[in-house]
Write a protein that holds these residues in place. Structure first.
Motif, PDB file in Angstrom:
ATOM      1  N   GLU A 298      26.832  -3.881 -99.148  1.00  0.00           N
ATOM      2  CA  GLU A 298      26.911  -3.105-100.398  1.00  0.00           C
ATOM      3  C   GLU A 298      25.562  -2.478-100.715  1.00  0.00           C
ATOM      4  OE1 GLU A 298      27.387  -3.836-105.213  1.00  0.00           O
ATOM      5  OE2 GLU A 298      27.566  -5.521-103.832  1.00  0.00           O
ATOM      6  N   GLY A 299      24.492  -3.272-100.576  1.00  0.00           N
ATOM      7  CA  GLY A 299      23.157  -2.770-100.885  1.00  0.00           C
ATOM      8  C   GLY A 299      22.718  -1.664 -99.959  1.00  0.00           C
ATOM      9  N   VAL A 300      23.059  -1.779 -98.677  1.00  0.00           N
ATOM     10  CA  VAL A 300      22.687  -0.741 -97.708  1.00  0.00           C
ATOM     11  C   VAL A 300      23.371   0.572 -98.052  1.00  0.00           C
ATOM     12  CG1 VAL A 300      23.040   0.026 -95.328  1.00  0.00           C
ATOM     13  CG2 VAL A 300      22.001  -2.181 -95.775  1.00  0.00           C
ATOM     14  N   VAL A 301      24.657   0.517 -98.395  1.00  0.00           N
ATOM     15  CA  VAL A 301      25.376   1.744 -98.750  1.00  0.00           C
ATOM     16  C   VAL A 301      24.702   2.408 -99.950  1.00  0.00           C
ATOM     17  CG1 VAL A 301      27.555   2.682 -99.615  1.00  0.00           C
ATOM     18  CG2 VAL A 301      27.560   1.006 -97.748  1.00  0.00           C
ATOM     19  N   ARG A 302      24.353   1.612-100.958  1.00  0.00           N
ATOM     20  CA  ARG A 302      23.678   2.178-102.137  1.00  0.00           C
ATOM     21  C   ARG A 302      22.298   2.728-101.760  1.00  0.00           C
ATOM     22  NH1 ARG A 302      26.393   1.733-106.517  1.00  0.00           N
ATOM     23  NH2 ARG A 302      28.023   0.153-106.749  1.00  0.00           N
ATOM     24  N   HIS A 303      21.581   2.012-100.883  1.00  0.00           N
ATOM     25  CA  HIS A 303      20.257   2.456-100.437  1.00  0.00           C
ATOM     26  C   HIS A 303      20.367   3.797 -99.699  1.00  0.00           C
ATOM     27  CE1 HIS A 303      16.256   2.414 -98.713  1.00  0.00           C
ATOM     28  NE2 HIS A 303      16.760   2.382 -97.494  1.00  0.00           N
ATOM     29  N   LEU A 304      21.354   3.938 -98.844  1.00  0.00           N
ATOM     30  CA  LEU A 304      21.527   5.187 -98.106  1.00  0.00           C
ATOM     31  C   LEU A 304      21.921   6.334 -99.033  1.00  0.00           C
ATOM     32  CD1 LEU A 304      23.364   3.883 -94.896  1.00  0.00           C
ATOM     33  CD2 LEU A 304      20.936   4.451 -95.162  1.00  0.00           C
ATOM     34  N   LEU A 305      22.688   6.041-100.063  1.00  0.00           N
ATOM     35  CA  LEU A 305      23.013   7.059-101.063  1.00  0.00           C
ATOM     36  C   LEU A 305      21.763   7.479-101.830  1.00  0.00           C
ATOM     37  CD1 LEU A 305      26.350   5.592-102.493  1.00  0.00           C
ATOM     38  CD2 LEU A 305      26.116   7.836-101.394  1.00  0.00           C
ATOM     39  N   GLU A 306      20.962   6.493-102.229  1.00  0.00           N
ATOM     40  CA  GLU A 306      19.780   6.777-103.034  1.00  0.00           C
ATOM     41  C   GLU A 306      18.701   7.517-102.249  1.00  0.00           C
ATOM     42  OE1 GLU A 306      20.515   2.792-105.798  1.00  0.00           O
ATOM     43  OE2 GLU A 306      18.884   2.823-104.327  1.00  0.00           O
ATOM     44  N   THR A 307      18.670   7.337-100.941  1.00  0.00           N
ATOM     45  CA  THR A 307      17.659   8.001-100.117  1.00  0.00           C
ATOM     46  C   THR A 307      18.164   9.306 -99.515  1.00  0.00           C
ATOM     47  OG1 THR A 307      18.318   6.586 -98.249  1.00  0.00           O
ATOM     48  CG2 THR A 307      16.411   5.882 -99.552  1.00  0.00           C
ATOM     49  N   GLY A 308      19.399   9.697 -99.827  1.00  0.00           N
ATOM     50  CA  GLY A 308      19.913  10.977 -99.385  1.00  0.00           C
ATOM     51  C   GLY A 308      20.424  11.006 -97.959  1.00  0.00           C
ATOM     52  N   ILE A 309      20.562   9.845 -97.332  1.00  0.00           N
ATOM     53  CA  ILE A 309      21.103   9.799 -95.974  1.00  0.00           C
ATOM     54  C   ILE A 309      22.622   9.868 -96.013  1.00  0.00           C
ATOM     55  CG2 ILE A 309      21.276   8.386 -93.874  1.00  0.00           C
ATOM     56  CD1 ILE A 309      18.506   7.252 -94.598  1.00  0.00           C
ATOM     57  N   LEU A 310      23.180   9.304 -97.083  1.00  0.00           N
ATOM     58  CA  LEU A 310      24.626   9.289 -97.273  1.00  0.00           C
ATOM     59  C   LEU A 310      24.944  10.092 -98.524  1.00  0.00           C
ATOM     60  CD1 LEU A 310      26.897   7.809 -95.684  1.00  0.00           C
ATOM     61  CD2 LEU A 310      26.773   5.992 -97.396  1.00  0.00           C
ATOM     62  N   GLY A 311      25.995  10.879 -98.469  1.00  0.00           N
ATOM     63  CA  GLY A 311      26.442  11.626 -99.629  1.00  0.00           C
ATOM     64  C   GLY A 311      27.882  11.286 -99.956  1.00  0.00           C
ATOM     65  N   ILE A 312      28.378  11.851-101.042  1.00  0.00           N
ATOM     66  CA  ILE A 312      29.757  11.614-101.465  1.00  0.00           C
ATOM     67  C   ILE A 312      30.513  12.930-101.393  1.00  0.00           C
ATOM     68  CG2 ILE A 312      31.272  10.873-103.336  1.00  0.00           C
ATOM     69  CD1 ILE A 312      29.050   9.072-104.322  1.00  0.00           C
ATOM     70  N   SER A 313      31.633  12.914-100.693  1.00  0.00           N
ATOM     71  CA  SER A 313      32.488  14.095-100.575  1.00  0.00           C
ATOM     72  C   SER A 313      33.854  13.777-101.167  1.00  0.00           C
ATOM     73  CB  SER A 313      32.628  14.498 -99.102  1.00  0.00           C
ATOM     74  OG  SER A 313      33.368  13.511 -98.392  1.00  0.00           O
ATOM     75  N   ASP A 314      34.741  14.748-101.133  1.00  0.00           N
ATOM     76  CA  ASP A 314      36.098  14.537-101.670  1.00  0.00           C
ATOM     77  C   ASP A 314      36.844  13.448-100.895  1.00  0.00           C
ATOM     78  OD1 ASP A 314      35.671  16.478-103.540  1.00  0.00           O
ATOM     79  OD2 ASP A 314      36.602  18.077-102.354  1.00  0.00           O
ATOM     80  N   ASP A 315      36.461  13.252 -99.642  1.00  0.00           N
ATOM     81  CA  ASP A 315      37.149  12.275 -98.796  1.00  0.00           C
ATOM     82  C   ASP A 315      36.496  10.898 -98.810  1.00  0.00           C
ATOM     83  OD1 ASP A 315      38.980  14.217 -97.950  1.00  0.00           O
ATOM     84  OD2 ASP A 315      37.568  14.941 -96.434  1.00  0.00           O
ATOM     85  N   GLY A 316      35.409  10.755 -99.548  1.00  0.00           N
ATOM     86  CA  GLY A 316      34.709   9.468 -99.579  1.00  0.00           C
ATOM     87  C   GLY A 316      33.227   9.664 -99.329  1.00  0.00           C
ATOM     88  N   TYR A 317      32.679   8.954 -98.360  1.00  0.00           N
ATOM     89  CA  TYR A 317      31.264   9.065 -98.033  1.00  0.00           C
ATOM     90  C   TYR A 317      31.064  10.041 -96.880  1.00  0.00           C
ATOM     91  CZ  TYR A 317      30.560   4.957-100.959  1.00  0.00           C
ATOM     92  OH  TYR A 317      30.526   4.094-102.012  1.00  0.00           O
TER      93      TYR A 317
END
Length: 209
Positions: free
Chosen positions: A24-43
Protein backbone atom coordinates in the motif's frame (compact mmCIF):
# COMPACT_ATOMS: atom_id res chain seq x y z
CA UNK A 1 -4.18 -2.43 -9.91
CA UNK A 2 -5.18 -3.82 -13.27
CA UNK A 3 -3.54 -0.98 -15.20
CA UNK A 4 -0.17 -1.60 -13.57
CA UNK A 5 2.15 -3.89 -15.58
CA UNK A 6 2.62 -7.32 -13.98
CA UNK A 7 6.41 -6.88 -13.99
CA UNK A 8 6.07 -3.88 -11.69
CA UNK A 9 3.76 -5.72 -9.31
CA UNK A 10 6.17 -8.65 -9.26
CA UNK A 11 9.00 -6.29 -8.26
CA UNK A 12 6.86 -4.64 -5.56
CA UNK A 13 5.69 -7.98 -4.13
CA UNK A 14 9.24 -9.33 -4.03
CA UNK A 15 10.41 -6.26 -2.13
CA UNK A 16 7.36 -6.32 0.15
CA UNK A 17 7.87 -9.90 1.30
CA UNK A 18 4.10 -10.29 1.51
CA UNK A 19 3.61 -7.25 3.76
CA UNK A 20 0.36 -5.48 2.66
CA UNK A 21 1.37 -2.28 4.50
CA UNK A 22 4.49 -2.06 2.34
CA UNK A 23 2.54 -2.69 -0.88
CA UNK A 24 0.00 0.00 0.00
CA UNK A 25 2.78 2.41 0.94
CA UNK A 26 4.74 1.76 -2.25
CA UNK A 27 1.70 2.49 -4.41
CA UNK A 28 1.16 5.78 -2.57
CA UNK A 29 4.90 6.58 -2.80
CA UNK A 30 4.88 6.00 -6.57
CA UNK A 31 1.82 8.22 -6.93
CA UNK A 32 3.41 10.97 -4.84
CA UNK A 33 6.66 10.87 -6.82
CA UNK A 34 4.92 10.96 -10.20
CA UNK A 35 5.96 7.48 -11.33
CA UNK A 36 2.39 6.24 -11.13
CA UNK A 37 -0.66 8.18 -12.27
CA UNK A 38 -4.41 7.67 -12.15
CA UNK A 39 -6.41 7.13 -15.33
CA UNK A 40 -10.04 6.26 -16.04
CA UNK A 41 -9.07 2.58 -15.97
CA UNK A 42 -7.22 2.71 -12.65
CA UNK A 43 -3.48 3.23 -12.25
CA UNK A 44 -1.20 4.24 -15.11
CA UNK A 45 2.57 3.76 -15.12
CA UNK A 46 4.13 7.05 -16.26
CA UNK A 47 7.65 5.67 -16.57
CA UNK A 48 9.46 2.41 -16.07
CA UNK A 49 9.91 1.43 -12.42
CA UNK A 50 13.48 0.66 -11.40
CA UNK A 51 14.54 -1.30 -8.35
CA UNK A 52 16.07 1.87 -6.88
CA UNK A 53 12.64 3.56 -7.03
CA UNK A 54 11.39 1.15 -4.35
CA UNK A 55 12.53 1.78 -0.78
CA UNK A 56 14.33 -1.21 0.72
CA UNK A 57 12.29 -1.41 3.94
CA UNK A 58 9.08 -0.16 5.50
CA UNK A 59 11.05 2.40 7.51
CA UNK A 60 12.78 3.85 4.44
CA UNK A 61 9.45 3.83 2.60
CA UNK A 62 7.82 5.90 5.35
CA UNK A 63 10.83 8.23 5.49
CA UNK A 64 10.58 8.73 1.72
CA UNK A 65 6.88 9.58 1.99
CA UNK A 66 7.58 12.07 4.79
CA UNK A 67 10.34 13.64 2.68
CA UNK A 68 7.83 14.30 -0.10
CA UNK A 69 5.55 16.32 2.17
CA UNK A 70 5.63 20.09 2.03
CA UNK A 71 7.99 21.59 4.61
CA UNK A 72 5.03 22.76 6.74
CA UNK A 73 3.35 19.33 6.73
CA UNK A 74 6.64 17.59 7.56
CA UNK A 75 7.20 19.93 10.50
CA UNK A 76 3.64 19.32 11.72
CA UNK A 77 4.15 15.54 11.43
CA UNK A 78 7.32 15.76 13.53
CA UNK A 79 5.69 17.89 16.24
CA UNK A 80 2.65 15.59 16.30
CA UNK A 81 4.94 12.56 16.61
CA UNK A 82 6.52 14.04 19.74
CA UNK A 83 3.07 14.40 21.30
CA UNK A 84 2.39 10.72 20.58
CA UNK A 85 0.62 8.44 18.15
CA UNK A 86 -2.64 10.22 19.06
CA UNK A 87 -2.69 14.00 19.34
CA UNK A 88 -5.14 16.84 19.73
CA UNK A 89 -5.22 19.70 17.27
CA UNK A 90 -5.48 22.25 20.09
CA UNK A 91 -2.27 21.05 21.74
CA UNK A 92 -0.45 20.85 18.41
CA UNK A 93 -1.45 24.41 17.51
CA UNK A 94 -0.10 25.74 20.82
CA UNK A 95 3.44 24.57 20.09
CA UNK A 96 6.08 27.09 18.96
CA UNK A 97 6.55 27.46 15.18
CA UNK A 98 3.45 25.35 14.42
CA UNK A 99 0.57 27.74 15.00
CA UNK A 100 0.37 29.10 11.46
CA UNK A 101 1.02 25.73 9.80
CA UNK A 102 -1.13 23.46 11.97
CA UNK A 103 -4.35 23.54 9.93
CA UNK A 104 -2.78 23.18 6.49
CA UNK A 105 -0.22 20.66 7.74
CA UNK A 106 -2.81 18.38 9.35
CA UNK A 107 -5.02 18.67 6.26
CA UNK A 108 -2.13 17.49 4.07
CA UNK A 109 -1.31 14.60 6.40
CA UNK A 110 -4.95 13.52 6.28
CA UNK A 111 -5.05 13.86 2.50
CA UNK A 112 -1.95 11.66 2.22
CA UNK A 113 -3.60 9.23 4.68
CA UNK A 114 -0.69 9.42 7.11
CA UNK A 115 -3.04 10.50 9.90
CA UNK A 116 -6.80 10.18 10.43
CA UNK A 117 -9.29 12.27 12.35
CA UNK A 118 -10.74 10.26 15.24
CA UNK A 119 -12.91 12.95 16.85
CA UNK A 120 -14.28 16.32 15.76
CA UNK A 121 -16.31 17.50 18.75
CA UNK A 122 -15.74 19.03 21.23
CA UNK A 123 -12.07 19.06 20.18
CA UNK A 124 -10.40 17.63 17.10
CA UNK A 125 -8.30 14.53 17.71
CA UNK A 126 -6.06 12.67 15.26
CA UNK A 127 -4.04 9.46 15.13
CA UNK A 128 -1.16 8.33 12.94
CA UNK A 129 -2.49 5.60 10.66
CA UNK A 130 0.36 3.29 11.67
CA UNK A 131 2.47 3.40 14.83
CA UNK A 132 5.55 2.93 12.67
CA UNK A 133 4.77 6.15 10.79
CA UNK A 134 4.83 8.01 14.08
CA UNK A 135 8.07 6.26 15.10
CA UNK A 136 9.85 7.20 11.86
CA UNK A 137 8.70 10.83 12.10
CA UNK A 138 9.88 10.95 15.73
CA UNK A 139 13.27 9.41 14.88
CA UNK A 140 13.82 12.02 12.16
CA UNK A 141 14.13 14.78 14.79
CA UNK A 142 17.55 15.52 16.28
CA UNK A 143 17.78 14.53 19.96
CA UNK A 144 18.28 18.06 21.26
CA UNK A 145 15.28 19.38 19.35
CA UNK A 146 13.18 16.43 20.55
CA UNK A 147 13.95 17.35 24.16
CA UNK A 148 12.96 20.97 23.54
CA UNK A 149 9.70 19.87 21.93
CA UNK A 150 8.89 17.55 24.83
CA UNK A 151 9.49 20.47 27.21
CA UNK A 152 7.23 22.73 25.13
CA UNK A 153 4.49 20.06 25.14
CA UNK A 154 4.75 19.57 28.92
CA UNK A 155 4.53 23.32 29.45
CA UNK A 156 1.55 23.65 27.10
CA UNK A 157 -0.26 20.81 28.87
CA UNK A 158 0.34 22.35 32.28
CA UNK A 159 -0.84 25.77 31.10
CA UNK A 160 -4.05 24.50 29.51
CA UNK A 161 -5.03 21.45 31.57
CA UNK A 162 -7.28 23.29 34.02
CA UNK A 163 -9.80 20.85 35.52
CA UNK A 164 -8.19 18.01 33.56
CA UNK A 165 -4.85 18.43 35.35
CA UNK A 166 -5.20 15.20 37.32
CA UNK A 167 -6.01 13.15 34.23
CA UNK A 168 -2.96 14.50 32.45
CA UNK A 169 -0.38 14.14 35.23
CA UNK A 170 1.23 10.99 33.81
CA UNK A 171 1.39 12.50 30.33
CA UNK A 172 2.92 15.73 31.63
CA UNK A 173 5.45 13.69 33.63
CA UNK A 174 6.34 11.67 30.53
CA UNK A 175 7.07 14.77 28.48
CA UNK A 176 9.16 16.38 31.25
CA UNK A 177 11.00 13.07 31.59
CA UNK A 178 11.72 12.89 27.83
CA UNK A 179 12.83 16.53 27.96
CA UNK A 180 15.48 15.53 30.50
CA UNK A 181 13.75 17.48 33.28
CA UNK A 182 13.63 14.83 35.99
CA UNK A 183 12.98 17.36 38.76
CA UNK A 184 9.75 18.39 37.00
CA UNK A 185 8.77 14.87 35.95
CA UNK A 186 9.10 13.33 39.41
CA UNK A 187 6.25 15.18 41.19
CA UNK A 188 3.93 14.52 38.23
CA UNK A 189 4.68 10.79 38.26
CA UNK A 190 4.29 10.60 42.06
CA UNK A 191 0.98 12.46 42.04
CA UNK A 192 -0.30 10.27 39.18
CA UNK A 193 0.84 7.14 41.04
CA UNK A 194 -1.04 8.18 44.20
CA UNK A 195 -4.19 8.75 42.14
CA UNK A 196 -3.83 5.28 40.62
CA UNK A 197 -3.53 3.76 44.12
CA UNK A 198 -6.71 5.55 45.18
CA UNK A 199 -8.46 4.15 42.13
CA UNK A 200 -7.05 0.65 42.80
CA UNK A 201 -5.15 0.59 39.49
CA UNK A 202 -2.12 -0.97 41.12
CA UNK A 203 -0.22 -2.09 38.01
CA UNK A 204 -0.36 1.45 36.67
CA UNK A 205 0.69 2.86 40.04
CA UNK A 206 3.68 0.53 40.15
CA UNK A 207 4.78 1.63 36.67
CA UNK A 208 4.48 5.28 37.64
CA UNK A 209 6.41 4.80 40.89
Amino acid sequence: LGAVPPAMMKLVKERAGGNPFYIEGVVRHLLETGILGISDDGYELLRQVRAEDLPSSIETLIAARLDHLTSHARMVAQHAAVIGRSFSFDLLARLPHVREAAASGVAELCRRELVFETRREPHREYIFKHALTRDVAYASILAGRRRRLHAAIAGALEASAGARQEALLAMIGHHWDQAGKGSKAKPCYLAAARLSVKRHIHDQAEDLY
